[in-house]
Motif scaffolding. Sequence first.
Motif, PDB file in Angstrom:
ATOM      1  N   GLU A  76      68.068   2.111  38.185  1.00  0.00           N
ATOM      2  CA  GLU A  76      66.780   1.548  37.774  1.00  0.00           C
ATOM      3  C   GLU A  76      65.644   2.187  38.566  1.00  0.00           C
ATOM      4  O   GLU A  76      64.603   2.546  38.014  1.00  0.00           O
ATOM      5  CB  GLU A  76      66.793   0.024  37.965  1.00  0.00           C
ATOM      6  CG  GLU A  76      65.469  -0.649  37.683  1.00  0.00           C
ATOM      7  CD  GLU A  76      65.053  -0.623  36.219  1.00  0.00           C
ATOM      8  OE1 GLU A  76      63.868  -0.874  35.948  1.00  0.00           O
ATOM      9  OE2 GLU A  76      65.899  -0.339  35.343  1.00  0.00           O
ATOM     10  N   HIS A  77      65.848   2.342  39.866  1.00  0.00           N
ATOM     11  CA  HIS A  77      64.815   2.942  40.719  1.00  0.00           C
ATOM     12  C   HIS A  77      64.568   4.403  40.322  1.00  0.00           C
ATOM     13  O   HIS A  77      63.415   4.824  40.195  1.00  0.00           O
ATOM     14  CB  HIS A  77      65.230   2.848  42.188  1.00  0.00           C
ATOM     15  CG  HIS A  77      64.146   3.225  43.132  1.00  0.00           C
ATOM     16  ND1 HIS A  77      63.139   2.360  43.498  1.00  0.00           N
ATOM     17  CD2 HIS A  77      63.886   4.386  43.764  1.00  0.00           C
ATOM     18  CE1 HIS A  77      62.313   2.964  44.326  1.00  0.00           C
ATOM     19  NE2 HIS A  77      62.742   4.197  44.499  1.00  0.00           N
ATOM     20  N   ALA A  78      65.627   5.147  40.119  1.00  0.00           N
ATOM     21  CA  ALA A  78      65.483   6.552  39.713  1.00  0.00           C
ATOM     22  C   ALA A  78      64.754   6.658  38.379  1.00  0.00           C
ATOM     23  O   ALA A  78      63.880   7.515  38.202  1.00  0.00           O
ATOM     24  CB  ALA A  78      66.851   7.219  39.633  1.00  0.00           C
ATOM     25  N   ASN A  79      65.093   5.779  37.447  1.00  0.00           N
ATOM     26  CA  ASN A  79      64.486   5.822  36.110  1.00  0.00           C
ATOM     27  C   ASN A  79      63.015   5.416  36.099  1.00  0.00           C
ATOM     28  O   ASN A  79      62.256   5.898  35.261  1.00  0.00           O
ATOM     29  CB  ASN A  79      65.251   4.914  35.144  1.00  0.00           C
ATOM     30  CG  ASN A  79      66.572   5.504  34.697  1.00  0.00           C
ATOM     31  OD1 ASN A  79      66.820   6.692  34.818  1.00  0.00           O
ATOM     32  ND2 ASN A  79      67.431   4.647  34.180  1.00  0.00           N
ATOM     33  N   THR A  80      62.630   4.523  36.989  1.00  0.00           N
ATOM     34  CA  THR A  80      61.272   3.972  36.908  1.00  0.00           C
ATOM     35  C   THR A  80      60.332   4.429  38.010  1.00  0.00           C
ATOM     36  O   THR A  80      59.122   4.453  37.804  1.00  0.00           O
ATOM     37  CB  THR A  80      61.310   2.428  36.911  1.00  0.00           C
ATOM     38  OG1 THR A  80      61.921   1.985  38.129  1.00  0.00           O
ATOM     39  CG2 THR A  80      62.076   1.893  35.714  1.00  0.00           C
ATOM     40  N   ALA A  81      60.845   4.783  39.177  1.00  0.00           N
ATOM     41  CA  ALA A  81      59.956   5.102  40.304  1.00  0.00           C
ATOM     42  C   ALA A  81      59.793   6.599  40.550  1.00  0.00           C
ATOM     43  O   ALA A  81      58.770   7.023  41.073  1.00  0.00           O
ATOM     44  CB  ALA A  81      60.468   4.427  41.573  1.00  0.00           C
ATOM     45  N   LEU A  82      60.795   7.386  40.198  1.00  0.00           N
ATOM     46  CA  LEU A  82      60.733   8.813  40.500  1.00  0.00           C
ATOM     47  C   LEU A  82      60.128   9.588  39.336  1.00  0.00           C
ATOM     48  O   LEU A  82      60.452   9.336  38.173  1.00  0.00           O
ATOM     49  CB  LEU A  82      62.135   9.359  40.816  1.00  0.00           C
ATOM     50  CG  LEU A  82      62.883   8.660  41.950  1.00  0.00           C
ATOM     51  CD1 LEU A  82      64.201   9.365  42.216  1.00  0.00           C
ATOM     52  CD2 LEU A  82      62.050   8.576  43.215  1.00  0.00           C
ATOM     53  N   ALA A  83      59.276  10.538  39.659  1.00  0.00           N
ATOM     54  CA  ALA A  83      58.623  11.349  38.634  1.00  0.00           C
ATOM     55  C   ALA A  83      59.611  12.353  38.051  1.00  0.00           C
ATOM     56  O   ALA A  83      60.384  12.972  38.777  1.00  0.00           O
ATOM     57  CB  ALA A  83      57.434  12.091  39.238  1.00  0.00           C
ATOM     58  N   GLY A  84      59.592  12.503  36.740  1.00  0.00           N
ATOM     59  CA  GLY A  84      60.419  13.512  36.085  1.00  0.00           C
ATOM     60  C   GLY A  84      61.786  13.003  35.698  1.00  0.00           C
ATOM     61  O   GLY A  84      62.215  11.915  36.095  1.00  0.00           O
TER      62      GLY A  84
END
Length: 198
Positions: A154-162
């Motif tokens: 969830e964090h990778a999908n929503t917080a990280l750009a790209g």
Amino acid sequence: PTRDGAPLLTKPITAELGGVSPIIVVPGEWTDADLTYQAEHIATMRLQNSGHNCIAGQVVLLSSDWPQREAFLAELRRAYAAAPARPVWYPGAEARLAEAATGHPDAERHGDRVLVEVPAGEAGALETTEYFAPVLAVETLPGTGRRFLDAAIEHANTALAGTLGANILIDPETQASLGHHFERAIADLRYGSIAVNA
């Protein structure tokens, strides 16, 4: 285009040149050799071509509840600092290194590279800026097992750009214990290239 300027391709396309790629470290019971190997694995991912690589992992997502967290971080610090020096040659890379180091008072500068450890939610530009330089961030999230994996995705999908690439590091026993949930978790990870232990 043709000589008269007409496009040869009429179908719209998109392409992504980079982003902030995650390295999700799923907690398990790792041997000392596993800790060392995977720490060196991450250092190599980030430092290949001095971080001038658009798909290189930039943010390590790590469990704050993993009993081996501190041992793993010690190995990661050692591996990141001990890797052979590589010239930072891409235009603007030195300025981005300095920006990452000064933006985080606890950042560790090891010659040609920067390592920053931050709690999730406090990473700021580390999540949204592709440094294209040897900058590695470690963010902690709560949980173990399925809870951690879901939170990390969830964090990778929503917080990280790209959405260019993501890597998951997981030991075979933990992967087997997650069963079909592991495959579902990978399907939920919205990245174009997804590697497992690679």
